[in-house]
Design a protein around this motif. Structure first.
Motif, PDB file in Angstrom:
ATOM      1  N   LEU A 184      -0.699  73.635  19.867  1.00 42.45           N
ATOM      2  CA  LEU A 184      -0.337  74.495  20.996  1.00 42.45           C
ATOM      3  C   LEU A 184      -0.816  75.917  20.748  1.00 42.45           C
ATOM      4  CD1 LEU A 184       3.315  73.430  21.853  1.00 42.45           C
ATOM      5  CD2 LEU A 184       1.242  72.973  23.156  1.00 42.45           C
ATOM      6  N   PRO A 185      -1.225  76.597  21.790  1.00 48.28           N
ATOM      7  CA  PRO A 185      -1.642  77.987  21.627  1.00 48.28           C
ATOM      8  C   PRO A 185      -0.436  78.914  21.573  1.00 48.28           C
ATOM      9  CG  PRO A 185      -1.839  77.359  23.913  1.00 48.28           C
ATOM     10  CD  PRO A 185      -1.427  76.118  23.159  1.00 48.28           C
ATOM     11  N   GLY A 186      -0.673  80.119  21.150  1.00 49.56           N
ATOM     12  CA  GLY A 186       0.363  81.145  21.170  1.00 49.56           C
ATOM     13  C   GLY A 186       1.291  81.101  19.975  1.00 49.56           C
ATOM     14  N   THR A 187       2.239  82.020  20.013  1.00 46.63           N
ATOM     15  CA  THR A 187       3.265  82.131  18.985  1.00 46.63           C
ATOM     16  C   THR A 187       4.614  81.969  19.679  1.00 46.63           C
ATOM     17  OG1 THR A 187       1.845  83.650  17.753  1.00 46.63           O
ATOM     18  CG2 THR A 187       4.170  83.626  17.161  1.00 46.63           C
ATOM     19  N   TRP A 188       5.512  81.216  19.065  1.00 48.70           N
ATOM     20  CA  TRP A 188       6.783  80.827  19.689  1.00 48.70           C
ATOM     21  C   TRP A 188       7.949  81.220  18.799  1.00 48.70           C
ATOM     22  CZ3 TRP A 188       6.435  77.474  24.126  1.00 48.70           C
ATOM     23  CH2 TRP A 188       5.133  77.076  24.436  1.00 48.70           C
ATOM     24  N   TRP A 189       9.061  81.689  19.405  1.00 51.95           N
ATOM     25  CA  TRP A 189      10.284  81.932  18.651  1.00 51.95           C
ATOM     26  C   TRP A 189      11.458  82.032  19.621  1.00 51.95           C
ATOM     27  CZ3 TRP A 189       6.731  85.599  19.775  1.00 51.95           C
ATOM     28  CH2 TRP A 189       7.143  86.843  20.242  1.00 51.95           C
ATOM     29  N   VAL A 190      12.679  81.990  19.073  1.00 57.11           N
ATOM     30  CA  VAL A 190      13.907  82.021  19.874  1.00 57.11           C
ATOM     31  C   VAL A 190      14.790  83.159  19.387  1.00 57.11           C
ATOM     32  CG1 VAL A 190      15.987  80.732  20.525  1.00 57.11           C
ATOM     33  CG2 VAL A 190      13.848  79.515  20.160  1.00 57.11           C
ATOM     34  N   VAL A 191      15.345  83.919  20.327  1.00 53.89           N
ATOM     35  CA  VAL A 191      16.326  84.964  20.020  1.00 53.89           C
ATOM     36  C   VAL A 191      17.468  84.823  21.018  1.00 53.89           C
ATOM     37  CG1 VAL A 191      16.775  87.439  19.869  1.00 53.89           C
ATOM     38  CG2 VAL A 191      14.568  86.534  19.111  1.00 53.89           C
ATOM     39  N   ASP A 192      18.671  84.627  20.524  1.00 50.08           N
ATOM     40  CA  ASP A 192      19.857  84.485  21.379  1.00 50.08           C
ATOM     41  C   ASP A 192      19.660  83.435  22.475  1.00 50.08           C
ATOM     42  OD1 ASP A 192      21.263  86.411  19.929  1.00 50.08           O
ATOM     43  OD2 ASP A 192      20.447  88.041  21.159  1.00 50.08           O
ATOM     44  N   GLY A 193      19.037  82.318  22.124  1.00 47.78           N
ATOM     45  CA  GLY A 193      18.851  81.231  23.062  1.00 47.78           C
ATOM     46  C   GLY A 193      17.675  81.389  24.010  1.00 47.78           C
ATOM     47  N   ARG A 194      17.033  82.541  23.985  1.00 47.36           N
ATOM     48  CA  ARG A 194      15.885  82.782  24.857  1.00 47.36           C
ATOM     49  C   ARG A 194      14.605  82.509  24.088  1.00 47.36           C
ATOM     50  NH1 ARG A 194      16.498  88.362  27.619  1.00 47.36           N
ATOM     51  NH2 ARG A 194      15.423  87.359  29.338  1.00 47.36           N
TER      52      ARG A 194
ATOM     53  N   ILE B 185       7.324  83.594  24.031  1.00 45.99           N
ATOM     54  CA  ILE B 185       5.992  83.031  23.827  1.00 45.99           C
ATOM     55  C   ILE B 185       4.998  84.175  23.930  1.00 45.99           C
ATOM     56  CG2 ILE B 185       4.278  81.358  24.613  1.00 45.99           C
ATOM     57  CD1 ILE B 185       6.691  80.122  26.250  1.00 45.99           C
ATOM     58  N   ALA B 186       4.237  84.395  22.875  1.00 50.54           N
ATOM     59  CA  ALA B 186       3.169  85.397  22.892  1.00 50.54           C
ATOM     60  C   ALA B 186       1.853  84.639  23.017  1.00 50.54           C
ATOM     61  CB  ALA B 186       3.191  86.237  21.622  1.00 50.54           C
ATOM     62  N   ALA B 187       1.121  84.903  24.110  1.00 49.68           N
ATOM     63  CA  ALA B 187      -0.138  84.186  24.348  1.00 49.68           C
ATOM     64  C   ALA B 187      -1.135  85.106  25.034  1.00 49.68           C
ATOM     65  CB  ALA B 187       0.111  82.945  25.199  1.00 49.68           C
ATOM     66  N   LYS B 188      -2.405  84.758  24.884  1.00 48.61           N
ATOM     67  CA  LYS B 188      -3.500  85.472  25.545  1.00 48.61           C
ATOM     68  C   LYS B 188      -3.993  84.622  26.715  1.00 48.61           C
ATOM     69  CE  LYS B 188      -5.737  85.244  21.841  1.00 48.61           C
ATOM     70  NZ  LYS B 188      -5.771  84.903  20.519  1.00 48.61           N
ATOM     71  N   PRO B 189      -4.640  85.227  27.709  1.00 42.13           N
ATOM     72  CA  PRO B 189      -5.157  84.433  28.832  1.00 42.13           C
ATOM     73  C   PRO B 189      -6.070  83.287  28.378  1.00 42.13           C
ATOM     74  CG  PRO B 189      -5.276  86.761  29.369  1.00 42.13           C
ATOM     75  CD  PRO B 189      -4.863  86.664  27.923  1.00 42.13           C
ATOM     76  N   GLY B 190      -6.859  83.515  27.327  1.00 38.11           N
ATOM     77  CA  GLY B 190      -7.759  82.483  26.821  1.00 38.11           C
ATOM     78  C   GLY B 190      -7.039  81.289  26.215  1.00 38.11           C
ATOM     79  N   ASP B 191      -5.736  81.413  25.989  1.00 40.95           N
ATOM     80  CA  ASP B 191      -4.960  80.292  25.450  1.00 40.95           C
ATOM     81  C   ASP B 191      -4.716  79.201  26.495  1.00 40.95           C
ATOM     82  OD1 ASP B 191      -4.767  81.376  22.896  1.00 40.95           O
ATOM     83  OD2 ASP B 191      -2.883  82.417  23.343  1.00 40.95           O
ATOM     84  N   ARG B 192      -4.945  79.516  27.779  1.00 44.02           N
ATOM     85  CA  ARG B 192      -4.781  78.554  28.869  1.00 44.02           C
ATOM     86  C   ARG B 192      -3.381  77.954  28.907  1.00 44.02           C
ATOM     87  NH1 ARG B 192      -8.639  77.176  25.851  1.00 44.02           N
ATOM     88  NH2 ARG B 192      -7.942  75.045  25.514  1.00 44.02           N
ATOM     89  N   LEU B 193      -2.373  78.813  28.796  1.00 46.16           N
ATOM     90  CA  LEU B 193      -0.977  78.400  28.858  1.00 46.16           C
ATOM     91  C   LEU B 193      -0.376  78.998  30.126  1.00 46.16           C
ATOM     92  CD1 LEU B 193       1.167  76.854  27.211  1.00 46.16           C
ATOM     93  CD2 LEU B 193       1.714  79.005  26.075  1.00 46.16           C
ATOM     94  N   ASP B 194       0.068  78.140  31.052  1.00 47.93           N
ATOM     95  CA  ASP B 194       0.538  78.581  32.368  1.00 47.93           C
ATOM     96  C   ASP B 194       2.023  78.281  32.558  1.00 47.93           C
ATOM     97  OD1 ASP B 194      -2.104  79.261  33.000  1.00 47.93           O
ATOM     98  OD2 ASP B 194      -2.506  77.278  33.830  1.00 47.93           O
TER      99      ASP B 194
ATOM    100  N   ARG C   6       2.199  74.479  31.410  1.00 48.42           N
ATOM    101  CA  ARG C   6       0.986  73.665  31.388  1.00 48.42           C
ATOM    102  C   ARG C   6       0.006  74.242  30.375  1.00 48.42           C
ATOM    103  NH1 ARG C   6       2.713  69.273  33.874  1.00 48.42           N
ATOM    104  NH2 ARG C   6       3.549  69.724  35.904  1.00 48.42           N
ATOM    105  N   HIS C   7      -0.615  73.358  29.616  1.00 45.21           N
ATOM    106  CA  HIS C   7      -1.698  73.741  28.707  1.00 45.21           C
ATOM    107  C   HIS C   7      -2.792  72.707  28.883  1.00 45.21           C
ATOM    108  CE1 HIS C   7      -4.083  74.992  25.373  1.00 45.21           C
ATOM    109  NE2 HIS C   7      -3.902  73.850  24.740  1.00 45.21           N
ATOM    110  N   ASP C   8      -3.896  73.127  29.501  1.00 42.36           N
ATOM    111  CA  ASP C   8      -4.962  72.199  29.862  1.00 42.36           C
ATOM    112  C   ASP C   8      -4.347  71.054  30.669  1.00 42.36           C
ATOM    113  OD1 ASP C   8      -6.860  73.835  28.668  1.00 42.36           O
ATOM    114  OD2 ASP C   8      -6.760  72.783  26.747  1.00 42.36           O
ATOM    115  N   GLU C   9      -4.503  69.827  30.223  1.00 46.99           N
ATOM    116  CA  GLU C   9      -3.971  68.673  30.960  1.00 46.99           C
ATOM    117  C   GLU C   9      -2.584  68.248  30.484  1.00 46.99           C
ATOM    118  OE1 GLU C   9      -5.435  67.318  33.642  1.00 46.99           O
ATOM    119  OE2 GLU C   9      -6.886  68.936  33.448  1.00 46.99           O
TER     120      GLU C   9
END
Length: 119
Positions: free
Chosen positions: A49-59, A62-71, A95-98
């Motif tokens: 998966l693209p980007g960087t993921w983490w949780v704070v207080d249940g939220r 997601i840190a991602a760039k447009p080129g990561d194709r994460l919608d 969504r990420h690609d298909e």
């Protein structure tokens, strides 16, 4: 003897069930995800998966760039997206690609499920 009927609860459940059944018929309706990742408070990159993921207080952050194709909701993530999944509710779909990327909360823990497109 009095029998109480709660039509709103029945209606709410029927509406939820209809939405859930429609979601299962979506192009990403495979019964099992092809990958599942439990995420915590430390930012991390998840395999496949693209980007960087983490949780704070249940939220979920997601840190991602447009080129990561994460919608999310048809909009490309560019920067930090903050999502608030509800415990034991249907997941939030990205969504990420298909692939469909589902964010869920169960028993206070957050999981990312990756679903392949249906054949």
């Amino acid at each position: 003897m009095t029998i109480a009927i709660y039509p709103s609860a029945d209606t709410d459940w029927a509406q939820w069930h209809t939405r859930y059944a429609a979601r299962l018929r979506s192009p990403h309706s495979g019964p099992d995800p092809i990958a599942q990742h439990w995420i915590g408070e430390s930012p991390e990159q998840l395999p496949g998966l693209p980007g960087t993921w983490w949780v704070v207080d249940g939220r979920v952050f997601i840190a991602a760039k447009p080129g990561d194709r994460l919608d999310h909701d048809g909009t490309r993530i560019a920067g930090i997206e903050i999502l608030d999944p509800v415990d034991d509710a249907p997941g939030i779909i990205l969504r990420h690609d298909e692939h469909a990327v589902e964010i869920i909360r169960r028993n206070g823990q957050t999981s990312i499920r990756v679903h392949a497109p249906a054949d």
